[in-house]
Design a protein around this motif. Structure first.
Motif, PDB file in Angstrom:
ATOM      1  N   VAL A   7     -18.890 -30.691   4.956  1.00  0.00           N
ATOM      2  CA  VAL A   7     -18.329 -29.589   5.628  1.00  0.00           C
ATOM      3  C   VAL A   7     -19.316 -28.674   6.546  1.00  0.00           C
TER       4      VAL A   7
ATOM      5  N   GLN B 190     -13.332 -30.260   2.987  1.00  0.00           N
ATOM      6  CA  GLN B 190     -13.078 -29.325   2.209  1.00  0.00           C
ATOM      7  C   GLN B 190     -12.143 -29.772   0.757  1.00  0.00           C
TER       8      GLN B 190
ATOM      9  N   ILE C 193     -14.388 -31.309  -1.653  1.00  0.00           N
ATOM     10  CA  ILE C 193     -15.241 -30.300  -2.389  1.00  0.00           C
ATOM     11  C   ILE C 193     -14.284 -29.841  -3.689  1.00  0.00           C
TER      12      ILE C 193
ATOM     13  N   THR D 148     -13.042 -30.838   8.885  1.00  0.00           N
ATOM     14  CA  THR D 148     -13.349 -29.883   7.982  1.00  0.00           C
ATOM     15  C   THR D 148     -12.550 -29.720   6.893  1.00  0.00           C
TER      16      THR D 148
END
Length: 100
Positions: A55, A33, A36, A29
Motif C-alpha cells: 500500500v 488494501q 491487508i 492501492t
C-alpha cells in the motif's frame, strides 16, 4: 525511509508508472488494501507486513504521479489531525464533530 522512497520512485520511473493513470494507481492501492484485509482475517503477520508495504508503494507512486511527495501528504494530514478532539470508542477514534 527516505532512501526507500527514492528507490520506489526510481523503480516507478524505470517502469513508466510515474506517468501512469492516477485512477489506475488508486485502484491498485484498493487492491492491496484488500490483501491487508485478507491477512488480518487469516492472522497472517507476514502477509500483513507485505500488504502494508505494498500500500505504501502504491501511495508513493500515486503522490509522484501528481507532483507530490509522500512526506508532504503525511505532513498535511498530520497538521489536520494533531489538534483534533474526539473520543476513542471500541478502538476507533471518532471526531468531536461526528459524536453529536
Amino acid at each position: 525511509m527516505d532512501q526507500l522512497i527514492k528507490q520506489v520512485e526510481k523503480w516507478s520511473i524505470d517502469k513508466g508508472l510515474d506517468k501512469g493513470n492516477s485512477f489506475t494507481q488508486f485502484t491498485k492501492t484498493i487492491e492491496e488494501q484488500g490483501e491487508i484485509a485478507a491477512a488480518l482475517c487469516r492472522n497472517d503477520i507476514d502477509e500483513l507486513r507485505d500488504g502494508i508495504g505494498d500500500v505504501i508503494v502504491t501511495l508513493v507512486i500515486l503522490a509522484q504521479q501528481n507532483g507530490m511527495s509522500l512526506q508532504e501528504c503525511l505532513e498535511q494530514a498530520y497538521r489536520e489531525i494533531k489538534g483534533r478532539k474526539g473520543k476513542t470508542i471500541n478502538g476507533t477514534f471518532i471526531k468531536e464533530s461526528d459524536l453529536s
